[in-house]
Design a protein around this motif. Structure first.
Motif, PDB file in Angstrom:
ATOM      1  N   GLY A 273      -1.898  -3.615   3.743  1.00  0.00           N
ATOM      2  CA  GLY A 273      -1.805  -2.817   4.955  1.00  0.00           C
ATOM      3  C   GLY A 273      -1.253  -1.428   4.650  1.00  0.00           C
ATOM      4  O   GLY A 273      -0.314  -1.271   3.853  1.00  0.00           O
ATOM      5  N   HIS A 274      -1.847  -0.393   5.246  1.00  0.00           N
ATOM      6  CA  HIS A 274      -1.483   0.987   4.912  1.00  0.00           C
ATOM      7  C   HIS A 274      -0.041   1.266   5.307  1.00  0.00           C
ATOM      8  O   HIS A 274       0.454   0.760   6.325  1.00  0.00           O
ATOM      9  N   PRO A 275       0.633   2.079   4.502  1.00  0.00           N
ATOM     10  CA  PRO A 275       2.001   2.447   4.893  1.00  0.00           C
ATOM     11  C   PRO A 275       1.961   3.271   6.189  1.00  0.00           C
ATOM     12  O   PRO A 275       1.055   4.088   6.401  1.00  0.00           O
ATOM     13  N   PRO A 276       2.912   3.060   7.049  1.00  0.00           N
ATOM     14  CA  PRO A 276       2.911   3.821   8.310  1.00  0.00           C
ATOM     15  C   PRO A 276       3.244   5.294   8.065  1.00  0.00           C
ATOM     16  O   PRO A 276       3.856   5.665   7.058  1.00  0.00           O
ATOM     17  N   GLY A 277       2.829   6.160   8.993  1.00  0.00           N
ATOM     18  CA  GLY A 277       3.085   7.587   8.880  1.00  0.00           C
ATOM     19  C   GLY A 277       4.523   7.944   9.227  1.00  0.00           C
ATOM     20  O   GLY A 277       5.293   7.079   9.683  1.00  0.00           O
ATOM     21  N   PRO A 278       4.907   9.210   9.028  1.00  0.00           N
ATOM     22  CA  PRO A 278       4.035  10.257   8.459  1.00  0.00           C
ATOM     23  C   PRO A 278       3.853  10.066   6.968  1.00  0.00           C
ATOM     24  O   PRO A 278       4.761   9.636   6.275  1.00  0.00           O
ATOM     25  N   LEU A 279       2.661  10.411   6.468  1.00  0.00           N
ATOM     26  CA  LEU A 279       2.371  10.279   5.055  1.00  0.00           C
ATOM     27  C   LEU A 279       2.873  11.510   4.312  1.00  0.00           C
ATOM     28  O   LEU A 279       3.042  12.593   4.901  1.00  0.00           O
ATOM     29  N   PRO A 280       3.131  11.403   3.054  1.00  0.00           N
ATOM     30  CA  PRO A 280       3.498  12.579   2.264  1.00  0.00           C
ATOM     31  C   PRO A 280       2.372  13.611   2.294  1.00  0.00           C
ATOM     32  O   PRO A 280       1.204  13.278   2.504  1.00  0.00           O
ATOM     33  N   VAL A 281       2.736  14.935   2.078  1.00  0.00           N
ATOM     34  CA  VAL A 281       1.717  15.993   2.112  1.00  0.00           C
ATOM     35  C   VAL A 281       0.689  15.789   1.010  1.00  0.00           C
ATOM     36  O   VAL A 281      -0.459  16.222   1.136  1.00  0.00           O
ATOM     37  N   SER A 282       1.116  15.112  -0.062  1.00  0.00           N
ATOM     38  CA  SER A 282       0.165  14.862  -1.138  1.00  0.00           C
ATOM     39  C   SER A 282      -0.769  13.709  -0.815  1.00  0.00           C
ATOM     40  O   SER A 282      -1.695  13.411  -1.574  1.00  0.00           O
ATOM     41  N   GLY A 283      -0.510  12.999   0.273  1.00  0.00           N
ATOM     42  CA  GLY A 283      -1.342  11.875   0.643  1.00  0.00           C
ATOM     43  C   GLY A 283      -0.987  10.629  -0.166  1.00  0.00           C
ATOM     44  O   GLY A 283       0.051  10.531  -0.806  1.00  0.00           O
ATOM     45  N   ILE A 284      -1.878   9.672  -0.123  1.00  0.00           N
ATOM     46  CA  ILE A 284      -1.686   8.418  -0.842  1.00  0.00           C
ATOM     47  C   ILE A 284      -2.714   8.340  -1.949  1.00  0.00           C
ATOM     48  O   ILE A 284      -3.925   8.322  -1.706  1.00  0.00           O
ATOM     49  N   ARG A 285      -2.197   8.325  -3.190  1.00  0.00           N
ATOM     50  CA  ARG A 285      -3.084   8.182  -4.343  1.00  0.00           C
ATOM     51  C   ARG A 285      -3.681   6.776  -4.392  1.00  0.00           C
ATOM     52  O   ARG A 285      -4.843   6.582  -4.739  1.00  0.00           O
ATOM     53  N   GLY A 286      -2.846   5.778  -4.058  1.00  0.00           N
ATOM     54  CA  GLY A 286      -3.298   4.396  -4.110  1.00  0.00           C
ATOM     55  C   GLY A 286      -2.099   3.456  -4.136  1.00  0.00           C
ATOM     56  O   GLY A 286      -1.033   3.753  -3.580  1.00  0.00           O
ATOM     57  N   TYR A 287      -2.269   2.358  -4.838  1.00  0.00           N
ATOM     58  CA  TYR A 287      -1.243   1.314  -4.821  1.00  0.00           C
ATOM     59  C   TYR A 287      -1.059   0.755  -6.233  1.00  0.00           C
ATOM     60  O   TYR A 287      -2.024   0.583  -6.988  1.00  0.00           O
ATOM     61  N   ALA A 288       0.196   0.470  -6.554  1.00  0.00           N
ATOM     62  CA  ALA A 288       0.542  -0.204  -7.816  1.00  0.00           C
ATOM     63  C   ALA A 288       1.002  -1.627  -7.496  1.00  0.00           C
ATOM     64  O   ALA A 288       1.738  -1.837  -6.521  1.00  0.00           O
ATOM     65  N   ILE A 289       0.547  -2.559  -8.308  1.00  0.00           N
ATOM     66  CA  ILE A 289       0.780  -3.985  -8.007  1.00  0.00           C
ATOM     67  C   ILE A 289       1.259  -4.688  -9.273  1.00  0.00           C
ATOM     68  O   ILE A 289       0.750  -4.426 -10.378  1.00  0.00           O
ATOM     69  N   SER A 290       2.217  -5.580  -9.121  1.00  0.00           N
ATOM     70  CA  SER A 290       2.624  -6.487 -10.203  1.00  0.00           C
ATOM     71  C   SER A 290       2.855  -7.870  -9.605  1.00  0.00           C
ATOM     72  O   SER A 290       3.025  -8.018  -8.393  1.00  0.00           O
ATOM     73  N   ILE A 291       2.833  -8.889 -10.464  1.00  0.00           N
ATOM     74  CA  ILE A 291       3.093 -10.264 -10.011  1.00  0.00           C
ATOM     75  C   ILE A 291       4.178 -10.880 -10.897  1.00  0.00           C
ATOM     76  O   ILE A 291       4.290 -10.562 -12.082  1.00  0.00           O
ATOM     77  N   ASP A 292       4.989 -11.736 -10.313  1.00  0.00           N
ATOM     78  CA  ASP A 292       6.014 -12.478 -11.061  1.00  0.00           C
ATOM     79  C   ASP A 292       6.291 -13.774 -10.312  1.00  0.00           C
ATOM     80  O   ASP A 292       5.783 -13.999  -9.215  1.00  0.00           O
ATOM     81  N   GLU A 293       7.092 -14.606 -10.921  1.00  0.00           N
ATOM     82  CA  GLU A 293       7.391 -15.917 -10.345  1.00  0.00           C
ATOM     83  C   GLU A 293       8.733 -15.948  -9.638  1.00  0.00           C
ATOM     84  O   GLU A 293       9.344 -17.004  -9.501  1.00  0.00           O
ATOM     85  N   GLY A 294       9.185 -14.762  -9.200  1.00  0.00           N
ATOM     86  CA  GLY A 294      10.417 -14.718  -8.425  1.00  0.00           C
ATOM     87  C   GLY A 294      11.519 -13.917  -9.076  1.00  0.00           C
ATOM     88  O   GLY A 294      12.666 -13.961  -8.626  1.00  0.00           O
ATOM     89  N   SER A 295      11.166 -13.174 -10.150  1.00  0.00           N
ATOM     90  CA  SER A 295      12.205 -12.410 -10.842  1.00  0.00           C
ATOM     91  C   SER A 295      12.553 -11.110 -10.132  1.00  0.00           C
ATOM     92  O   SER A 295      13.541 -10.457 -10.483  1.00  0.00           O
ATOM     93  N   GLY A 296      11.746 -10.714  -9.156  1.00  0.00           N
ATOM     94  CA  GLY A 296      12.048  -9.488  -8.407  1.00  0.00           C
ATOM     95  C   GLY A 296      11.685  -8.223  -9.153  1.00  0.00           C
ATOM     96  O   GLY A 296      12.390  -7.208  -9.043  1.00  0.00           O
ATOM     97  N   GLY A 297      10.589  -8.232  -9.931  1.00  0.00           N
ATOM     98  CA  GLY A 297      10.188  -7.073 -10.710  1.00  0.00           C
ATOM     99  C   GLY A 297       9.585  -5.968  -9.853  1.00  0.00           C
ATOM    100  O   GLY A 297       9.415  -6.093  -8.634  1.00  0.00           O
ATOM    101  N   THR A 298       9.258  -4.855 -10.514  1.00  0.00           N
ATOM    102  CA  THR A 298       8.617  -3.713  -9.853  1.00  0.00           C
ATOM    103  C   THR A 298       7.322  -3.406 -10.581  1.00  0.00           C
ATOM    104  O   THR A 298       7.183  -3.666 -11.784  1.00  0.00           O
ATOM    105  N   PRO A 299       6.338  -2.823  -9.877  1.00  0.00           N
ATOM    106  CA  PRO A 299       5.039  -2.583 -10.510  1.00  0.00           C
ATOM    107  C   PRO A 299       5.078  -1.519 -11.606  1.00  0.00           C
ATOM    108  O   PRO A 299       4.265  -1.565 -12.527  1.00  0.00           O
TER     109      PRO A 299
END
Length: 687
Positions: A163-189
């Motif tokens: 789901g798209h992030p709610p506005g207002p959007l940054p002036v540079s817009g949205i380049r896209g999305y970064a995604i990672s998966i883990d089994e509950g370690s709480g990592g970042t993409p």
């Protein structure tokens, strides 16, 4: 002014910028010397790309000089304009830098414009060059990833919608999305939680590039971590969504399946378990459990349990399978066999008795399906024609037969009817009182050949005499006896003497039965040791047996025949063997002086074969003189060894010249195993 209007303004401004800047240069810059070509700044570029948005507000600019050195520029000058075209800095003049290396724009995100030119050694200014500085350090608000709420199988991909992030959007817009998966370690993409490179941006097609299939995932719960990435690479806070994968099929099991045969319909259940997605009922598209009988249409039930009835004689195949909440379906190969036999077996007695074993009672149990039970079955009997309860015999199961032994000797003569109850392996029972030929199973007792047994004292022949006293003296009658039953039922013998005992075993025809064992049992009188003794003897060809009874206490003697498979038991009358006690008396002198020193009587009582104490056995001392009967004059007690002693003084003058006889008698007491007896007399003469 909105972002959209600001962008439109910037575009319009850049369309007019060359003319405006040219006018400004004409007013502000000194004119070039006549005839000299001004130095021009070409290929003015922003490090990192002019078209790219930058998360930092410090920029570095490079360029090329035309014509190329020499000559060399003496200085570089630049002005900075905000996104609306308003001058916010400059002109700035630098004589040392060959590049603009630390051009800082305001901290407000936007697209800034830089105007730069070169100054030659003569102070002549070259034409201006322009570049856009795009700065945006604003982080988008977090997106809203949405995964399937249902469980996935290990074979499925894992679709993820962002789901798209709610506005207002940054002036540079949205380049896209970064995604990672883990089994509950709480990592970042991304390696830097606040910035994501283009390589780390998994969906780089803009804000609308919002769908991805994460492919097969490991079993269990996996968390997708998603950040929205602005045009400058700034990452939003992490948003997480769980994805649940169950790649293992449920485990069904059959319950209620009997170990062996059943005698009626069987209620069987299939119960399924699944440790991950589970088997909780959730309608027609949710988990179910199924059970099928003999390849027929399965019975299904939502959830983890389904039941059905299996009925009808025969062998049935029951299979079950299940589907869990993830959609995994178990292998329907899990099956069990249920055997049902609803018919009773057939039971019948043997057509005739075995002449060699007439007491062996047999019945056959037949069952064509489950077969006869190898554990259960009974044979019973009662007097024929009665209505009493049947008495059960000890019964063995031997293959398809029930076998019992009837101890007919223990039952009175008469007719007896029998009842056999057999079982099949399913537990069905049937009873019958008929032989296989259809006749009633009735036997007449005695079932075996009757036998007789005689016994008595003496060997094959007894010679004895009966004596009586008469006026003329003692007269005896000598008698020879061959028959055992005609012999006396009691006999008395002196202490320490053995006697012969015999008898004869006879068949129903009166002929002797040879080669058979007869038990002779001696039951000794109370107080004897041992209490009983049994000797086994074998009959001669004419049925007779003879043995010598060893010396010992008084006893009752019987003979018995235990019977055989074809002969009845037999037992003789009880005869009594009395054994006289052993007692001896002595005296210290054969003459006694009246008024003089006493004489001493002493003796002992034989005590062999006695179990109880010997101490205190009463001994009666008796005397008599010519023409008188025996009279007691004193009772003494024997010691533990059976000895006794008594001193007697003659004091009566009438005793002078009289010849007295003395004896000791023992009458026994309770627990004394010998017959009463007296010693030989001793003679003492008074003087």
């Amino acid at each position: 002014m909105s972002r959209v209007k600001l962008g439109e303004f910037v575009n319009r401004w850049f369309a007019k910028a060359p003319l405006l800047l040219a006018l400004a240069a004409a007013c502000a810059l000194p004119s070039a010397a006549a005839g000299a070509e001004p130095l021009r700044m070409t290929n003015l570029e922003v490090e990192g790309g002019e078209a790219n948005w930058h998360p930092g507000n410090v920029f570095r600019l490079t360029w090329q000089q035309a014509p190329a050195p020499p000559p060399s520029a003496r200085a570089v000058l630049y002005r900075l304009y905000d996104p609306e075209g308003t001058l916010i800095d400059g002109p700035v003049r630098s004589t040392k830098a060959s590049v603009i290396g630390a051009l800082r724009v305001p901290s407000t995100p936007g697209a800034y414009t830089v105007e730069a030119w070169l100054e030659d050694a003569a102070g002549q200014m070259g034409p201006p060059a322009y570049a856009t500085l795009r700065f945006d350090d604003a982080a988008p608000r977090p997106p809203a990833p949405v995964a399937l709420e249902s469980w996935l199988t290990g074979r499925d991909g894992a679709p993820l919608e962002i789901g798209h992030p709610p506005g207002p959007l940054p002036v540079s817009g949205i380049r896209g999305y970064a995604i990672s998966i883990d089994e509950g370690s709480g990592g970042t993409p991304c390696a830097d939680p606040s910035l994501c490179t283009l390589a780390e941006t998994d969906l780089a097609g803009g804000i609308g590039d919002d769908r991805i299939d994460l492919g097969p995932l490991p079993e269990g719960t996996t968390y997708a971590r998603v950040v929205a990435v602005s045009g400058s690479g700034v990452a939003s806070p992490v948003a997480s969504v769980p994805l649940r994968v169950d790649g293992t099929s449920p485990q069904p099991s059959l319950q209620g399946v009997p170990n062996g045969w059943s005698s009626g319909p069987v209620h069987v259940s299939a119960v399924a378990s699944d440790p991950l997605s589970g088997m909780a009922a959730a309608g027609p598209d949710g988990p179910f459990t199924a059970i099928a009988v003999d390849g027929g249409a399965p019975a299904l039930a939502s959830g983890d349990t389904v039941s059905t009835w299996v009925a009808g004689s025969g062998v049935h195949r029951v299979a079950c399978f299940a589907r869990d909440a993830a959609g995994n379906v178990s292998d329907p190969a899990l099956a069990a066999t249920i055997r049902i036999d609803e018919a009773s077996p057939r039971v019948s007695f043997a057509i005739r008795q075995d002449p060699a074993e007439p007491e062996r009672i047999e019945a056959t149990v037949a069952d064509p399906l489950s077969g006869p039970s190898d554990e259960r079955g009974t044979i019973q009997l009662r007097p024929a024609g009665s209505h009493g309860r049947f008495e059960e015999l000890a019964t063995r199961v031997v293959g398809d037969r029930l076998v019992a032994h009837w101890d007919s000797d223990s039952y009175p003569p008469g007719s007896y009817e029998f009842l056999a109850t057999g079982y099949d392996r399913a537990g069905n029972a049937a009873s019958s009182g008929k032989r296989a030929s259809g006749g009633a199973m009735v036997l007449a007792n005695p079932l075996k050949q009757p036998v007789g047994l005689e016994d008595g004292f003496g060997g094959r022949e007894l010679v004895w005499q009966r004596c009586r006293r008469t006026r003329d003296g003692r007269r005896c009658h000598r008698r020879r006896v061959t028959g055992f039953d005609a012999r006396p039922a009691a006999r008395t013998v002196p202490f320490g003497r053995g006697v012969r005992f015999g008898g004869r075993l006879l068949g129903a025809d009166g002929n002797g039965l040879g080669g058979l064992g007869v038990a002779v049992t001696e039951t000794f009188a109370a107080g004897a040791l041992p209490q009983q003794r049994t000797t086994l003897v074998r009959t001669a060809a004419d049925g007779t047996f003879v043995l010598s009874l060893a010396p010992g206490p008084s006893r009752d003697v019987t003979a018995s025949f235990a019977g055989s498979r074809t002969l009845t038991r037999a037992r003789t009358r009880s005869v009594h063997l009395g054994v006289l006690a052993a007692i001896r008396l002595g005296v210290s002198a054969t003459t006694a002086k009246v008024g003089g020193a006493p004489i001493v009587f002493s003796g002992d009582v034989g005590t062999s074969g006695i179990a109880g104490p010997k101490q205190g056995l009463p001994v009666e001392l008796q005397f008599r003189y010519p023409g008188a009967e025996w009279s007691e004059f004193r009772t003494v007690e024997a010691d533990a060894r059976g000895r006794f002693r008594y001193a007697y003084r003659f004091s009566d003058d009438d005793s002078r010249g009289v010849r007295f006889q003395f004896r000791a008698c023992v009458n026994g007491r309770e627990g004394w195993p010998y017959e009463p007896a007296c010693s030989r007399p001793v003679t003492v003469t008074g003087r």
